[in-house]
Design a protein around this motif. Structure first.
Motif, PDB file in Angstrom:
ATOM      1  N   TYR A   1      20.595  13.284  59.536  1.00 37.09           N
ATOM      2  CA  TYR A   1      20.038  11.949  60.277  1.00 37.09           C
ATOM      3  C   TYR A   1      21.211  11.511  60.973  1.00 37.09           C
ATOM      4  O   TYR A   1      22.175  11.363  60.564  1.00 37.09           O
TER       5      TYR A   1
ATOM      6  N   ALA B   1      21.249  14.468  54.645  1.00 34.31           N
ATOM      7  CA  ALA B   1      20.037  14.304  53.574  1.00 34.31           C
ATOM      8  C   ALA B   1      20.099  15.321  52.720  1.00 34.31           C
ATOM      9  O   ALA B   1      19.558  15.488  51.516  1.00 34.31           O
TER      10      ALA B   1
ATOM     11  N   PRO C   1      19.914  11.329  41.632  1.00 30.64           N
ATOM     12  CA  PRO C   1      19.839   9.782  42.041  1.00 30.64           C
ATOM     13  C   PRO C   1      19.091   9.658  43.166  1.00 30.64           C
ATOM     14  O   PRO C   1      18.858  10.434  44.188  1.00 30.64           O
ATOM     15  N   SER C   2      18.524   8.197  43.473  1.00 25.38           N
ATOM     16  CA  SER C   2      17.962   7.788  44.730  1.00 25.38           C
ATOM     17  C   SER C   2      18.662   8.159  45.918  1.00 25.38           C
ATOM     18  O   SER C   2      19.897   7.851  45.849  1.00 25.38           O
ATOM     19  N   GLY C   3      17.988   8.538  46.850  1.00 26.73           N
ATOM     20  CA  GLY C   3      18.636   8.960  48.086  1.00 26.73           C
ATOM     21  C   GLY C   3      19.344  10.208  47.983  1.00 26.73           C
ATOM     22  O   GLY C   3      20.096  10.572  49.017  1.00 26.73           O
ATOM     23  N   SER C   4      19.327  11.029  47.176  1.00 31.52           N
ATOM     24  CA  SER C   4      20.045  12.433  46.956  1.00 31.52           C
ATOM     25  C   SER C   4      19.496  13.450  47.710  1.00 31.52           C
ATOM     26  O   SER C   4      20.014  14.634  48.026  1.00 31.52           O
ATOM     27  N   GLY C   5      18.356  13.269  48.259  1.00 32.99           N
ATOM     28  CA  GLY C   5      17.624  14.266  49.146  1.00 32.99           C
ATOM     29  C   GLY C   5      16.459  14.941  48.588  1.00 32.99           C
ATOM     30  O   GLY C   5      16.030  16.025  49.098  1.00 32.99           O
ATOM     31  N   LYS C   6      15.961  14.452  47.194  1.00 32.07           N
ATOM     32  CA  LYS C   6      14.641  15.102  46.502  1.00 32.07           C
ATOM     33  C   LYS C   6      13.385  15.316  47.470  1.00 32.07           C
ATOM     34  O   LYS C   6      12.881  16.256  47.737  1.00 32.07           O
ATOM     35  N   SER C   7      13.053  14.145  48.305  1.00 32.79           N
ATOM     36  CA  SER C   7      11.792  14.021  48.850  1.00 32.79           C
ATOM     37  C   SER C   7      12.069  15.057  50.101  1.00 32.79           C
ATOM     38  O   SER C   7      11.073  15.661  50.402  1.00 32.79           O
ATOM     39  N   THR C   8      13.089  14.894  50.702  1.00 32.81           N
ATOM     40  CA  THR C   8      13.802  15.595  52.011  1.00 32.81           C
ATOM     41  C   THR C   8      13.430  17.066  51.730  1.00 32.81           C
ATOM     42  O   THR C   8      12.755  17.880  52.719  1.00 32.81           O
TER      43      THR C   8
ATOM     44  N   HIS D   1      11.653  11.110  39.045  1.00 36.13           N
ATOM     45  CA  HIS D   1      12.807  10.380  38.101  1.00 36.13           C
ATOM     46  C   HIS D   1      12.317  10.282  36.738  1.00 36.13           C
ATOM     47  O   HIS D   1      12.857   9.546  36.069  1.00 36.13           O
TER      48      HIS D   1
HETATM   49  N1  LIG Z   1      14.059   8.920  58.378  1.00 37.30           N
HETATM   50  C1  LIG Z   1      15.164   8.866  57.987  1.00 37.30           C
HETATM   51  N2  LIG Z   1      16.056   8.355  58.825  1.00 37.30           N
HETATM   52  C2  LIG Z   1      17.355   8.129  58.279  1.00 37.30           C
HETATM   53  N3  LIG Z   1      17.808   8.491  57.063  1.00 37.30           N
HETATM   54  C3  LIG Z   1      16.905   9.039  56.411  1.00 37.30           C
HETATM   55  C4  LIG Z   1      15.476   9.250  56.611  1.00 37.30           C
HETATM   56  N4  LIG Z   1      14.897   9.499  55.717  1.00 37.30           N
HETATM   57  C5  LIG Z   1      15.645  10.057  54.594  1.00 37.30           C
HETATM   58  N5  LIG Z   1      16.958   9.443  55.005  1.00 37.30           N
HETATM   59  C6  LIG Z   1      18.166   9.594  54.156  1.00 37.30           C
HETATM   60  O1  LIG Z   1      18.313  10.699  53.669  1.00 37.30           O
HETATM   61  C7  LIG Z   1      18.762  10.693  52.371  1.00 37.30           C
HETATM   62  C8  LIG Z   1      17.869  11.207  51.347  1.00 37.30           C
HETATM   63  O2  LIG Z   1      16.622  10.793  51.328  1.00 37.30           O
HETATM   64  P1  LIG Z   1      15.248  11.341  50.367  1.00 37.30           P
HETATM   65  O3  LIG Z   1      14.258  10.308  50.480  1.00 37.30           O
HETATM   66  O4  LIG Z   1      15.154  12.649  50.378  1.00 37.30           O
HETATM   67  O5  LIG Z   1      16.026  11.033  48.792  1.00 37.30           O
HETATM   68  P2  LIG Z   1      15.356  10.771  47.481  1.00 37.30           P
HETATM   69  O6  LIG Z   1      16.303  11.497  46.391  1.00 37.30           O
HETATM   70  O7  LIG Z   1      14.085  11.507  47.693  1.00 37.30           O
HETATM   71  O8  LIG Z   1      15.271   9.579  47.034  1.00 37.30           O
HETATM   72  P3  LIG Z   1      14.396   8.566  46.013  1.00 37.30           P
HETATM   73  O9  LIG Z   1      14.636   8.903  44.737  1.00 37.30           O
HETATM   74  O10 LIG Z   1      14.743   6.957  46.219  1.00 37.30           O
HETATM   75  O11 LIG Z   1      12.901   8.565  46.607  1.00 37.30           O
HETATM   76  C9  LIG Z   1      18.897   9.135  51.997  1.00 37.30           C
HETATM   77  O12 LIG Z   1      20.169   8.856  52.024  1.00 37.30           O
HETATM   78  C10 LIG Z   1      18.104   8.417  53.015  1.00 37.30           C
HETATM   79  O13 LIG Z   1      18.424   7.219  53.415  1.00 37.30           O
END
Ligand SMILES: Nc1ncnc2c1ncn2[C@@H]1O[C@H](COP(=O)(O)OP(=O)(O)OP(=O)(O)O)[C@@H](O)[C@H]1O
Length: 228
Positions: free
Chosen positions: A14, A23, A42-49, A203
């Motif tokens: 991004y 991400a 951890p939160s923001g590590s990229g799991k959902s992505t 988590h």
């Molecule tokens: N649309 C977007 N625009 C900019 N950055 C994004 C976007 N979507 C996700 N990110 C960034 O990509 C990274 C990974 O996000 P992701 O949602 O995959 O994390 P996660 O591990 O699923 O987090 P959580 O456990 O909090 O759900 C984070 O730094 C997030 O801020």
């Protein structure tokens, strides 16, 4: 073992320059049939992505995803949409049921799009709802069901299309601990008895305990991949 999903050099970036966020950063992972995998970190590590890209719900910056040996990002968008419908079941944190359709209709909807004949649809819905512990609640609207029951409908809906794999993004996050445990036990049972392949982003320690594989992500990269 048969590969259900394989990612190759999968990246999702991004922004750009100083604001560039990686991400997901060149992830290679293969999910095999019958696995019960938890993606943790951890939160923001990229799991959902990662989960979104595995399911073709988002487009990568680089890399490829093969689902049932097909390169999904080389498909035209309607082809991908049909392919996704036929091969993947999704479960989301917020259930995402259609509010004006009852439990049975929510499950039947995908089969309708798949062109499954009516008699077969009805029978499959009846059996699947019974299987997830909702026998007798077929005509309830989502608003007439508890959170745990709504998520059971979501599991039933995900299974209704007879997918190769179910991708579940934080499925227990909105449920109390007891309800979450019941839902998880049910999915684990579906995995054991029917070999249904699951990938979770989570988590939740309860999911991690039951997982046959833990994929640890940090800063968009896999730092550990443990089968047990
Ligand atoms: N649309 C977007 N625009 C900019 N950055 C994004 C976007 N979507 C996700 N990110 C960034 O990509 C990274 C990974 O996000 P992701 O949602 O995959 O994390 P996660 O591990 O699923 O987090 P959580 O456990 O909090 O759900 C984070 O730094 C997030 O801020």
């Amino acid at each position: 073992m048969k590969a259900v999903i394989e990612t190759r050099g999968l990246s999702r970036h991004y922004g750009e320059g100083d604001t560039l966020v990686k991400a997901l950063d060149s992830v290679d992972v293969t999910i095999e049939a019958g696995e019960f995998t938890a993606i943790v970190g951890p939160s923001g590590s990229g799991k959902s992505t990662l989960l979104q890209l595995m399911g073709g719900l988002d487009n990568p910056s680089e890399g490829e995803v093969f689902l049932a040996q097909n390169n999904i990002f080389s498909m035209a968008s309607q082809t991908l949409s049909d392919f996704r419908r036929d091969h993947i079941g999704f479960i989301f944190q917020a259930y995402n049921l259609i509010p004006v359709l009852n439990a049975a209709e929510n499950c039947e909807y995908i089969m309708l799009l798949q062109g499954v004949p009516e008699a077969e649809r009805k029978e499959r819905v009846y059996n699947i709802l019974k299987r997830v512990g909702l026998g007798g609640k077929e005509t309830r609207l989502p608003s007439e069901l508890s959170g745990g029951q709504q998520q059971r409908v979501a599991v039933a809906r995900a299974m209704a299309s007879n997918p190769d794999i179910i991708l579940a993004d934080e499925p227990t996050a909105n449920l109390d601990s007891k309800t979450g445990t019941e839902l998880l036990d049910m999915m684990h049972e579906l995995n054991k008895s029917e070999g249904m392949t699951f990938v979770f982003s989570t988590h939740d320690p309860k999911i991690m305990e039951r997982a046959s594989r833990l994929v640890h992500i940090e800063d968009g990269r896999i730092i550990n991949d443990e089968r047990r």
